[in-house]
Scaffold this active site. Sequence first.
Site, PDB file in Angstrom:
ATOM      1  CB  ALA A 161       8.869  -3.468   4.042  1.00 40.20           C
ATOM      2  CG  PHE A 162       4.023  -6.177   4.131  1.00 33.94           C
ATOM      3  CD1 PHE A 162       2.818  -5.722   3.617  1.00 33.94           C
ATOM      4  CD2 PHE A 162       4.392  -5.778   5.416  1.00 33.94           C
ATOM      5  CE1 PHE A 162       1.986  -4.892   4.370  1.00 33.94           C
ATOM      6  CE2 PHE A 162       3.578  -4.954   6.164  1.00 33.94           C
ATOM      7  CZ  PHE A 162       2.371  -4.502   5.642  1.00 33.94           C
ATOM      8  CE  LYS A 186      14.610 -10.484   4.657  1.00 30.94           C
ATOM      9  NZ  LYS A 186      13.363 -11.128   4.847  1.00 30.94           N
ATOM     10  CD  GLU A 264      11.728   4.031   3.289  1.00 26.01           C
ATOM     11  OE1 GLU A 264      10.944   4.299   4.220  1.00 26.01           O
ATOM     12  OE2 GLU A 264      11.440   3.335   2.311  1.00 26.01           O
ATOM     13  CB  CYS A 298       7.211   3.884   5.466  1.00 29.28           C
ATOM     14  SG  CYS A 298       7.789   4.265   3.843  1.00 29.28           S
ATOM     15  N   GLY A 456       2.773   9.092  -1.430  1.00 27.05           N
ATOM     16  CA  GLY A 456       2.667   9.206  -2.889  1.00 27.05           C
ATOM     17  C   GLY A 456       3.758  10.039  -3.521  1.00 27.05           C
TER      18      GLY A 456
HETATM   19  C1  UN1 Z   1       7.035   2.915   1.667  1.00 26.03           C
HETATM   20  O1  UN1 Z   1       5.932   2.926   2.204  1.00 26.03           O
HETATM   21  O2  UN1 Z   1       7.955   2.171   2.117  1.00 26.03           O
HETATM   22  O3  UN1 Z   1       5.725   8.008  -1.219  1.00 26.03           O
HETATM   23  C2  UN1 Z   1       7.380   3.653   0.442  1.00 26.03           C
HETATM   24  C3  UN1 Z   1       5.090   6.952  -1.216  1.00 26.03           C
HETATM   25  C4  UN1 Z   1       5.558   5.821  -2.106  1.00 26.03           C
HETATM   26  C5  UN1 Z   1       6.631   5.046  -1.438  1.00 26.03           C
HETATM   27  C6  UN1 Z   1       6.303   4.541  -0.077  1.00 26.03           C
HETATM   28  N1  UN1 Z   1       6.034   6.374  -3.354  1.00 26.03           N
HETATM   29  O4  UN1 Z   1       4.088   6.782  -0.532  1.00 26.03           O
END
Ligand code: UN1
Length: 508
Positions: A161-162, A186, A264, A298, A456
């Site tokens: 994802a971006f 991709k 995920e 996410c 994080g």
């Molecule tokens: C994500 O937003 O797809 O725990 C991953 C976290 C980062 C990873 C986020 N280490 O916020």
Amino acid sequence: MAVFHDVLQRLGIEEVNSGVYRGEWVEQPGGGELVSIDPSTGEPIARVLTASRDDYDSSVERAQAAFERWRVTPPPVRGEFVRRIGLALREHKRDLGRLVTLEVGKIASEGEGEVQEMIDMCDFAVGLSRQLYGLTIASERPRHRMFEQWHPLGPVGVITAFNFPVAVWSWNAALAAVCGDPCLWKPAPQAPLTAVAVQHIVNCALAGSGWEDLFGLCISEGATVGQWMAADRRLPLVSATGSCGMGRSVGAAVSGRLGRALLELGGNNGVIVSETADLDLALRAVVFAAAGTAGQRCTTLRRLILQHSIAAEFVERLIAAYKSIRIGDPWEAGVLMGPLIDERSIVGMLQALDTIRDQDGEVLYGGRRIDRPGYFVEPAIVRARPDMPIVGCETFAPILYVMECDTLEEAIAMHNAVDQGLSSAIFTDSVREAERFLSPEGSDCGIANVNIGTSGAEIGGAFGGEKDTGGGREAGSDAWTAYLRRQTCTINYGHDLPLAQGVEFDVS
Ligand code: UN1
């Protein structure tokens, strides 16, 4: 800007770039042209030529050919090549971090932090390359030995994802590589340049090694390449990060061909703040988790559940903290919040705020578009009720729902009452409350923290979530097992043929 011009040059980014690499760059890929936009200005940065079906097919063929050789390369030798990539990333950490800032708008320290996550991942994978352990199992039959071993799976399709345009590639690519699997990547259409830059860095690290075709790149204008991957039996594993909607379609296509999907997907993460909590600590963590990365992780905190007795004071302090967040050019020192990724995200956020008002939510702070070029907004704090349907949806923007509760039981029920299950946290100084939150009747998420925000995570733990988040685990712990096939082996070193379960079957 001159500084970015130099960064682009050092990372090998040109005005027009090939978006297809399969052991060598394909000079004229046959797909359409993708323009990478700087979300801080709305201006184009550079262009990328994307993959046609033929480009994709020959990329998969190259990955298959690489697999034939790579799978019989001893894992510690594979680890040596990942180590080289980690070294090259250290060298380019600052530049690649800046490109992340330029292309997706993360503030400078988060851009570099993402590259650090890649480096950590490479180090982890190098260690792992000597630890792909299988079990020895007690056999019930005399003079038999039973054990399990892990074998490479085949080429892995990686869809990212971006919002974590480079780190999530490394979660997959570093593990896949030591496990014996080539990768075909991709990336998100909003972040093609960071992907091209990573490919250049990897190429430098592997130049002349004979393993130039281990990591491939296949950039797509939209979802096309991802759809091809999902339907492609030549890719035994497809690892996809993105929305629940994307995951449903990738998951259905991959499972329809009985392949393996590592998903995920969306989060709708909650934090409970108990009246026993250290409120200073909770406040700092909540602001980073909710407004950091402009609410585009996410793991972003979206639902804040406060115990009544501390709610009014906490909300007041939260609003004051939000007012002090400097929003602006993400490369500028002191700025804590950069832009959203694109116009669509702005529209999505503003529409969500309209829906919130329609559902009787109250916007307590922020939520307006900032009048300047690019895609900037004020982060929003909303007073909400858990029965508002919008609270169950992930809007990928900085909107924080604040809700109140009386008891911990009520808070946990409220916390678990959404479809997504990625990350969660409780702020409390009570051992009872903390342990209850972590118990089987506590948080239902893949990640559960105490006195730490939802975002994080370190790479050493397995990263991923339950329910509509998709169930996949990436990065640390035993996430590596997803990239291998398990083989159970039993050896008979005696002269008899005893059958398991005491079955008798004498032929003479
Ligand atoms: C994500 O937003 O797809 O725990 C991953 C976290 C980062 C990873 C986020 N280490 O916020």
